[in-house]
Design a protein around this motif. Sequence first.
Motif, PDB file in Angstrom:
ATOM      1  N   TRP A 114       0.823  -1.206   0.000  1.00 13.05           N
ATOM      2  CA  TRP A 114       0.000   0.000   0.000  1.00 13.05           C
ATOM      3  C   TRP A 114       0.858   1.256   0.000  1.00 13.05           C
ATOM      4  N   GLU A 119      -1.937  -1.765  -4.831  1.00 12.74           N
ATOM      5  CA  GLU A 119      -3.186  -2.217  -4.218  1.00 12.74           C
ATOM      6  C   GLU A 119      -3.488  -3.690  -4.478  1.00 12.74           C
ATOM      7  N   TRP A 123      -4.004  -6.571  -1.537  1.00 16.54           N
ATOM      8  CA  TRP A 123      -5.184  -7.426  -1.344  1.00 16.54           C
ATOM      9  C   TRP A 123      -4.815  -8.898  -1.468  1.00 16.54           C
ATOM     10  N   SER A 143      -9.445  -1.099   5.426  1.00 19.06           N
ATOM     11  CA  SER A 143      -9.036  -0.700   4.071  1.00 19.06           C
ATOM     12  C   SER A 143     -10.235  -0.517   3.153  1.00 19.06           C
ATOM     13  N   LEU A 147     -11.422   2.906   1.280  1.00 17.57           N
ATOM     14  CA  LEU A 147     -11.588   2.991  -0.177  1.00 17.57           C
ATOM     15  C   LEU A 147     -12.983   3.460  -0.571  1.00 17.57           C
TER      16      LEU A 147
END
Length: 149
Positions: A114, A119, A123, A143, A147
């Motif tokens: 991050w 990204e 994840w 997170s 977002l």
Amino acid sequence: MVWSDRPTFIIQGSPRSLALYQDIDQEPIWEHPVNDAEVVVYTGPPLEPDTVYTFRARHPRFESSIFEQRELRTMSFDEEIQTTANLISLEGEMRNGESVTESDIAIAKADYFWRFGLEAEAWAATWPLQKGSPEVTEAIATSVEHLCK
């Protein structure tokens, strides 16, 4: 930016088809059929270093619809090598510490990703561990909340 030549996409919401383009005026280089999967691993040809791709999610019945479109740039070869070395060093330092769990390492890697705008990699590092780790579940929830704001 994307580190891996086989990125992982985290999909939430209604079913949709996915496509990846090197040039949006041409046919996609990869398509994934409609399904309810939350995690989709890219299975097309390896992505080339330092190249811009366009990712699209479409409604299954309306081929011209675009739910989401994002540009992804793969790292240069030198950036890939540096990132790999940094991650090996990070994990090595953590494993030399006391009582470090796989979840701790995943969270540290995700934080690294991050920090550098990776990204998809963040994840991919955390998503598989969320069911077995309250810490990872909390990190993911925070997170996603960030977002969605």
